[in-house]
Design an enzyme around this catalytic site. Structure first.
Site, PDB file in Angstrom:
ATOM      1  N   GLU A 275       0.421  -9.224   0.964  1.00 37.12           N
ATOM      2  CA  GLU A 275       1.716  -8.600   1.274  1.00 37.12           C
ATOM      3  C   GLU A 275       2.051  -8.722   2.764  1.00 37.12           C
ATOM      4  OE1 GLU A 275       2.408  -5.402  -2.269  1.00 37.12           O
ATOM      5  OE2 GLU A 275       1.705  -4.600  -0.384  1.00 37.12           O
TER       6      GLU A 275
ATOM      7  N   GLU B 252       0.782  -8.586  -8.808  1.00 38.46           N
ATOM      8  CA  GLU B 252       0.395  -7.199  -9.046  1.00 38.46           C
ATOM      9  C   GLU B 252       1.493  -6.573  -9.908  1.00 38.46           C
ATOM     10  OE1 GLU B 252      -0.467  -5.050  -5.421  1.00 38.46           O
ATOM     11  OE2 GLU B 252      -1.550  -6.750  -4.576  1.00 38.46           O
TER      12      GLU B 252
HETATM   13  C1  GLA Z   1       0.066  -3.240  -2.769  1.00 40.77           C
HETATM   14  C2  GLA Z   1      -1.122  -4.055  -2.321  1.00 40.77           C
HETATM   15  C3  GLA Z   1      -2.393  -3.726  -3.020  1.00 40.77           C
HETATM   16  C4  GLA Z   1      -2.498  -2.264  -3.259  1.00 40.77           C
HETATM   17  C5  GLA Z   1      -1.301  -1.770  -4.033  1.00 40.77           C
HETATM   18  C6  GLA Z   1      -1.367  -0.302  -4.354  1.00 40.77           C
HETATM   19  O1  GLA Z   1       0.919  -3.832  -3.622  1.00 40.77           O
HETATM   20  O2  GLA Z   1      -0.920  -5.436  -2.356  1.00 40.77           O
HETATM   21  O3  GLA Z   1      -3.467  -4.160  -2.240  1.00 40.77           O
HETATM   22  O4  GLA Z   1      -2.566  -1.630  -2.030  1.00 40.77           O
HETATM   23  O5  GLA Z   1      -0.159  -1.982  -3.257  1.00 40.77           O
HETATM   24  O6  GLA Z   1      -1.188   0.502  -3.250  1.00 40.77           O
END
Ligand code: GLA
Ligand code: ZN
Length: 665
Positions: free
Chosen positions: A145, A308
């Site tokens: 991210e 995700e």
């Molecule tokens: C984000 C991150 C993950 C995790 C999730 C949940 O999307 O990429 O590593 O931290 O949030 O908090």
């Protein structure tokens, strides 16, 4: 990407080794084909400087492979370890208050720090050499991210030097810089590039031109930071893909540009996020979820992955609601409907340690498969054959919505009104299309407009001759264009245009000029449209019309009652609408319905509350998704000409049911 359609984010390093095989078995039984691993595990991979240890990851990859599960390797640059930070504290970022942000969360790093960059080059080279030809590794995710956890990007001395170099490249001379930033105001002239600062908190408001360049610089820095990694990976991993987990409309980096580094983009989708405003009802959020997926598809104009996808209650210190039975599947299928070719769920098992103990995985803390496991297993098994066929197919939209990071930056710097934000405004237009079941593509202002019957371009605030020309020729060649308030106000340097009345040269297509305006601070305005009165907000443009321009709506309150508010002007083979205010929700829907009708844009179906329609198609086949976002049973009109390939009963959608229909073209 071959035959991979479902996966999970897996953190074997958080659990005893003796558990790993049980996990692999359960994953296989469920239908999991890939895992992403290691993206925060710097210390496990290099416990001491120069002592690399990849054996645990080798073992995990090999064990999973025994169960037919392939790996995506994450590079760990989002979590520099304590030994490194202690040795080189200058890696820690400095916020705009001049404070050092400490170790203990993640992304406690300065992306221009040369020492950190050197550590990353070494680590990524080692990883890429080690796994680049491993047949059980299918792809890579550099960092995690990018741009997240960086509320204030770093303002340290390294960043200052990088910013100065970036400016020197862009402007060559300080004369040009001074002009572009309007530094005559408040004695902000620079004699040398080395005098320029990174933005620290100021006593009064900042220079909007300097701030815009700073945001552009930060975006470029993130891209440069990432490119260093993707170049190394591509050198050693020739047959593995490289992707990254984007975050929808997140703003720190221009995702169109970042997307160029990857084979495809991926996205993280958390519909039940505890961070959403408390007042948002599920229905209010559905269009935002859909828009988020559409904008992700737009960044590369191709199908994407979910890296995700929510798999349980979300939460860190506080938590969101439990997804109702069926809801996790609805959200995964919504991602597929908008163009996802694979869904990787976050995460496998709810973590017992660390910040994310309450960000729930498919398995609960106990590790025993329960409701979420069973639900998603069924979904994966049902969807697998369909996913194979759908791979690469795209939604086909007749409406394009222009989305630009630079416009967003400019409105962050000067929102005009406390309730005006660029992304929110874009989503208001989007909602009116979503509510009519009209598919939308998000498109960069550098993209090809010509394939759309209708182009919606809200708040085209920063303008340049090239973009003006593009809009003009789009309309001339038959396109229907919507332009709005605050268009053509500034040049690319964020300086106000002074040559003509607004919207500048675009007034040739809008058929009107804005001579004055009203910012509706703590107020709204009434608007009369087709004999009815509606509410509009934020802004009123007061305009002068060319004789042939049609008045569609007029203001019905304030000192400008009776004056035009929304106009339509025929130009060449097309026409241009100008909306001089922010239509309230009812007016927006009414107006957009009429405009879509005028542009011959097709709806997939009439609106049924909480039901979403979406299509994907390829050369031979078209699929229609019908998604029930509510727990209520819904009657829906019969769908003719299609075969039902997923669903219980034609004409009836059970609560949280998704039906899929297929038609050969
Ligand atoms: C984000 C991150 C993950 C995790 C999730 C949940 O999307 O990429 O590593 O931290 O949030 O908090
Ligand atoms: Zn820095």
């Amino acid at each position: 990407m071959g035959d991979i359609f479902f996966g999970v984010d897996y953190y074997p390093e958080h659990w005893e080794r003796s558990r790993w095989e049980t996990d692999a078995k359960l994953m296989q039984e469920m239908g999991i084909q890939t895992v992403r691993m290691a993206e925060f595990s710097w210390h496990k991979l290099e416990p001491q400087e120069g002592e690399y240890d990849f054996t645990w990851l080798d073992d995990a990859i090999a064990l999973l492979a025994k169960y037919g599960i392939k790996t995506i390797v994450g590079t760990p640059s989002a979590a520099p370890p304590a030994w490194m930070i202690n040795k080189h504290p200058d890696i820690l970022p400095i916020d705009t208050m001049g404070r050092v942000r400490g170790f203990g969360g993640r992304h406690h790093d300065c992306q221009s720090n040369p020492t950190y960059r050197e550590y990353i080059r070494k680590m990524v080279t080692k990883l890429a050499k080690h796994y680049g030809e491993n047949e059980n590794v299918i792809g890579w995710q550099p960092d995690n991210e990018l741009g997240n956890s960086h509320f204030d990007l770093c303002t340290c001395d390294n960043c200052r030097k990088s910013f100065q170099n970036w400016l020197k490249d862009k402007y060559q001379t300080t004369d040009k810089l001074n002009q572009a930033w309007g530094t005559a105001f408040w004695s902000q002239e620079y004699n040398d590039f080395s005098e320029v600062f990174t933005p620290r908190i100021t006593v009064t408001g900042e220079n909007p031109s300097a701030m815009l360049d700073w945001k552009r610089f930060c975006s470029d820095l993130i891209i440069d930071f990432t490119k260093e990694q993707t170049d190394i990976i591509r050198k050693y991993a020739k047959n593995q893909f490289v992707t990254h987990n984007f975050m929808g409309f997140a703003d720190k980096v221009d995702y169109y540009k970042l997307g160029e580094l990857f084979d495809f983009v991926s996205h993280d989708q958390y519909p039940g996020g505890f961070y959403l405003p408390e007042t948002a009802t599920p229905h209010e959020k559905n269009h935002v979820l859909a828009a988020t997926l559409d904008v992700i598809r737009g960044y590369k104009n191709q199908t994407y992955w979910l890296m995700e996808q929510q798999s349980g209650i979300t939460g860190w210190e506080t938590m969101g609601r439990a997804p109702a039975p069926g809801q996790l599947s609805v959200w995964a299928l919504q991602s597929i409907a908008h163009g996802a070719d694979a869904i990787v769920f976050f995460r496998w098992r709810t973590c017992a340690v660390g910040t994310e103990q309450y960000w729930h995985g498919i398995l609960p803390h106990s590790g025993n498969p329960g409701r979420r496991y069973e639900e998603l297993k069924t979904t994966m098994q049902e969807m697998l054959p369909l996913m194979k066929k759908m791979q690469g197919s795209m939604p086909k939209a007749e409406v394009g919505m222009v989305f630009s990071f630079e416009q967003d930056y400019a409105f962050q710097i000067q929102p005009h009104h406390k309730d005006l934000d660029y992304i929110g405004q874009v989503q208001k237009y989007y909602k009116a299309l979503y509510d009519q079941n009209i598919p939308v593509d998000f498109i960069s202002d550098k993209g090809d407009f010509s394939k759309y019957k209708l182009l919606v371009a809200p708040l085209q605030y920063l303008m340049n001759p090239k973009l003006e020309e593009k809009y003009m020729s789009y309309v001339k060649n038959g396109g229907h264009l919507i332009l709005t308030m605050r268009t053509g106000v500034k040049d690319d340097n964020n300086l106000c245009m002074t040559d003509r009345e607004l919207p500048g040269r675009l007034s040739e297509i809008t058929g009107m000029e804005v001579l004055d305006y009203d910012c509706l601070r703590n107020a709204f305005v009434k608007v009369e449209y087709q004999g009815r009165e509606y509410q509009a907000n934020i802004w009123s443009d007061l305009m002068h019309l060319m004789p042939e321009t049609e008045v569609m709506a007029t203001y019905a309150s304030e000192f400008y009652a009776g004056e035009p508010c929304i106009t339509r002007h025929a130009y060449g083979d097309g026409c241009c609408y100008y909306i001089g205010t922010e239509p309230g929700e009812e007016l927006m829907l009414q107006l957009m319905e009429n405009i879509c009708h005028g542009a011959n844009v097709e709806k997939l179906a009439d609106r049924i509350e909480d039901v979403e329609y979406m299509t994907r198609e390829n050369a031979s086949t078209r699929w229609l998704f019908v998604i029930n976002h509510s727990d209520k049973r819904k009657e829906i009109p019969q769908i003719t000409g299609y075969t039902m390939v997923k669903g219980k009963k034609m004409g009836v959608l059970e609560g949280y049911e998704v039906q899929i229909y297929e038609k050969l073209k």
